[in-house]
Motif scaffolding. Structure first.
Motif, PDB file in Angstrom:
ATOM      1  N   LEU A 103      17.170  40.342  -0.266  1.00  0.00           N
ATOM      2  CA  LEU A 103      18.139  39.384  -1.036  1.00  0.00           C
ATOM      3  C   LEU A 103      19.552  38.879  -0.287  1.00  0.00           C
ATOM      4  O   LEU A 103      19.657  37.643  -0.285  1.00  0.00           O
ATOM      5  N   ALA A 104      19.812  39.833   0.525  1.00  0.00           N
ATOM      6  CA  ALA A 104      21.136  39.279   1.207  1.00  0.00           C
ATOM      7  C   ALA A 104      20.756  38.223   2.311  1.00  0.00           C
ATOM      8  O   ALA A 104      21.560  37.611   2.547  1.00  0.00           O
ATOM      9  N   HIS A 107      20.175  35.068   0.094  1.00  0.00           N
ATOM     10  CA  HIS A 107      21.316  34.189  -0.499  1.00  0.00           C
ATOM     11  C   HIS A 107      22.659  34.523   0.498  1.00  0.00           C
ATOM     12  O   HIS A 107      22.936  35.547   0.515  1.00  0.00           O
ATOM     13  N   ASP A 125      32.366  34.162   0.195  1.00  0.00           N
ATOM     14  CA  ASP A 125      31.457  34.949  -1.091  1.00  0.00           C
ATOM     15  C   ASP A 125      30.320  35.397  -0.568  1.00  0.00           C
ATOM     16  O   ASP A 125      29.434  34.586   0.006  1.00  0.00           O
ATOM     17  N   HIS A 127      26.477  37.645  -1.991  1.00  0.00           N
ATOM     18  CA  HIS A 127      25.486  38.149  -2.786  1.00  0.00           C
ATOM     19  C   HIS A 127      25.800  39.660  -3.224  1.00  0.00           C
ATOM     20  O   HIS A 127      26.219  40.279  -2.262  1.00  0.00           O
ATOM     21  N   TRP A 130      24.552  42.251  -0.771  1.00  0.00           N
ATOM     22  CA  TRP A 130      25.424  42.303   0.463  1.00  0.00           C
ATOM     23  C   TRP A 130      26.213  43.386   0.326  1.00  0.00           C
ATOM     24  O   TRP A 130      26.477  44.275   1.127  1.00  0.00           O
ATOM     25  N   SER A 309      22.731  37.131   7.208  1.00  0.00           N
ATOM     26  CA  SER A 309      23.311  37.657   6.037  1.00  0.00           C
ATOM     27  C   SER A 309      24.927  37.995   6.063  1.00  0.00           C
ATOM     28  O   SER A 309      25.626  37.875   5.238  1.00  0.00           O
TER      29      SER A 309
END
Length: 588
Positions: A103-104, A107, A125, A127, A130, A309
């Protein structure tokens, strides 16, 4: 009516369908409408849509418990006392953190330079995944364990945990390693650094944008290089003007820029600027003590090949407030201990990426069938996989040996060996990682080139460790510098190699090192020298700590100067034991 029946008859829309047990012998479910008596079968998937001969994803595996080489090498280096921590983090990494890493990297960080009213924010910013990765790493002490628990084996245990983390998400390892390494610098500037160290050593991850005094835990970044100099830090042009009294621990105002600022969301940065006494090291908070903006302006985030990331930024200093750390004019020397620690983590991180790539390749080839035979049963594929396994285990042994030397600062021989081998390992292991991972990627064929596989991310991550903290040539020049300025380091190396430990092929490699050292044009042949030292050290470690058949395989495969493409292991090497040892599986 059977729950699997269609909602209605396609002819009369009657919903009263019943299974039809007609005379036709067929495995399909036939149905009859009670109103119009229409008989039909539900649609069936086309033959090409059947999913078979596709390996299941490698997930939910304890990356410590199921990794025999890692378990055995950590035991060899004396950290049995940390097994419960390794078990816990191996379980976390192989499941939850693996998903968070995906996911990191999907996004990516976003820069918000200003708020809606035009005031500077300079905020990045991330996710939530992270933050979960950093929370896990900090909560398990990857940033602070040896400083919090200074006991024998603490550095090796921390390296083992760091190895597990890097297998599933290397970007978040960047702030972890910089925070860890910053302690070596900050503890030399007491009492200025005392409140910082208290929060750096905390196991609380606190991502809130607050001044230091209001935080439960802190992370530290680095901002060293400038566009006109890059690796040549002596070309730095940023300026520092004393706010009052000058010297270590005093406040300064910084003006300038940094071409690479690692982890710009950190609470503070160790940076370089020119004061009246020369290039000096400074602790630069992201916020002023009153919570105001500290004049660190993010110009843009770098669009990187890998490590995506993690944010890397170009920044400018506009009257940024900082405090001098270490002797004035000795900024590079002050930071050397921190850089040495981050370089060791580069070696460990590369070894971890190689291990994950190997695990993915072994897992795939154990399930995928070609011509009715499993891929890992084909002799040619076995040769490739076994060669990758040798490379992975040798890299792991080298990384943990560096951590062991780091654990023994009181021993002169270990300090000398660490000084030399850090540069050697940073050159060799980090250089070997991209090619090794690409070969593992090829074991999966086209599937290894697709982003739904983990291999493309591992491949993109691999080059950063060879480039960050000094590229290959920088490391080789550093090796020459150590050998010229500290001849005792060479004596420590030969003592470690032990005249080949009774193995003729290792003695022959030691003689090649001696010939390269005697020859002229040292700089021109520095890479060859570093490769010889690295391979000799890996062979020595395997002779001392691995099963004899594995050490024999490594010596046979790497006996000659240079190494071929993977999959060229010579005759006589037992391939099956190598594959069985390296495959992730449960052990008693």
């Amino acid at each position: 009516m059977d729950a699997a029946a269609p909602l209605c008859c396609p002819a009369c829309l009657c919903r009263e369908l019943a299974r039809w047990a007609g005379a036709a012998a067929t495995p399909l479910d036939y149905w009859r409408c009670v109103r119009c008596q229409l008989v039909f079968a539900p649609p069936q998937p086309l033959p090409g849509h059947r999913v078979d001969n596709q390996p299941a994803p490698l997930q939910g595996v304890n990356l410590y418990r199921h990794d025999r080489p890692l378990r055995e090498w950590l035991a060899h280096f004396g950290v049995d006392w940390g097994q419960e921590r390794l078990e816990a983090y191996g379980e976390l990494a192989g499941d939850e953190l693996l998903a968070a890493g995906q996911l990191a990297n999907r996004h990516l960080p976003e820069l918000h330079s200003h708020d809606a009213q035009g005031r500077r924010l300079d905020r990045v910013d991330f996710h939530p995944a992270w933050h979960r990765l950093l929370q896990a790493g900090i909560g398990h002490g990857l940033h602070a364990l040896p400083w919090r628990e200074p006991r024998a084996g603490a550095q090796v245990l921390r390296a083992g945990l760091f190895y597990l983390h890097n297998q599933v998400e290397a970007g978040s390892a960047c702030p972890l390693t910089m925070t860890f390494a910053s302690v070596a610098v900050l503890r030399r500037q007491l009492p200025l650094s005392e409140p910082w160290l208290e929060r750096i050593l905390s196991l609380d991850y606190d991502p809130r944008v607050l001044p230091m005094a209001a935080k439960r835990g802190l992370t530290i970044g680095m901002a060293l290089t400038e566009k006109q100099g890059g690796t040549d830090l002596r070309a730095n042009a940023s300026r520092a003007c004393a706010l009052g009294a000058a010297g270590p621990g005093q406040g300064y105002r910084l003006q300038g820029h940094k071409w690479f600022c690692s982890a710009p969301m950190s609470d503070a940065f160790l940076t370089l600027a020119r004061s009246a006494g020369g290039l000096s090291c400074f602790l630069l908070p992201r916020l002023r003590p009153d919570g105001g903006h500290n004049g660190i302006e993010i110009q843009r985030l770098k669009d990187k090949l890998g490590n995506r990331s993690n944010a890397s930024a170009e920044i400018e200093y506009r009257d940024a407030q900082a405090w001098m750390v270490g002797e004035e004019g000795r900024g590079i020397a002050t930071l050397l201990e921190m850089v040495a620690l981050t370089r060791i983590d580069c070696v460990t991180g590369s070894a971890a990426l190689m291990r994950q790539a190997l695990s993915q390749a072994l897992h795939h080839c154990a399930q995928r069938r070609v011509g009715g035979q499993r891929l890992d049963e084909r002799p040619l594929m076995q040769n490739v996989l076994a060669d990758l396994a040798l490379e992975s285990e040798a890299a792991l042994a080298f990384a943990l040996r560096l951590a062991q030397a780091l654990d023994r600062p009181q021993e002169e021989g270990e300090r000398l060996l660490l000084r030399l081998l850090t540069a050697v390992g940073k050159y060799w292991v980090c250089k070997r990682a991209p090619g090794m991972i690409n070969e593992a990627q090829e074991c999966l064929g086209g599937a290894g080139y697709i982003e739904t596989s983990l291999l493309p991310r591992l491949y993109r991550e691999a080059p950063v460790n060879a480039i960050w903290e000094g590229s290959g040539n920088v490391q080789c020049l550093d090796v020459l510098r150590v050998l010229e300025r500290t001849p005792a380091a060479l004596e420590a190396l030969f003592a470690e190699l032990g005249n080949g430990h009774g193995e003729a092929r290792l003695r022959a490699r030691v003689r090649r090192i001696e010939r390269l050292l005697r020859g002229g044009e040292r700089e021109c042949h520095a890479r060859a020298l570093c490769a010889e030292i690295a391979l000799a050290m890996q062979a020595s470690l395997l002779l001392q700590g691995a099963p004899s058949w594995l050490a024999e395989a490594f010596l046979s495969a790497r006996a000659e100067a240079g190494t071929p493409l993977y999959g060229g292991l010579p005759r006589g090497i037992a391939l099956a034991p190598l594959l069985a040892r390296s495959r992730l599986q449960a052990f008693d």
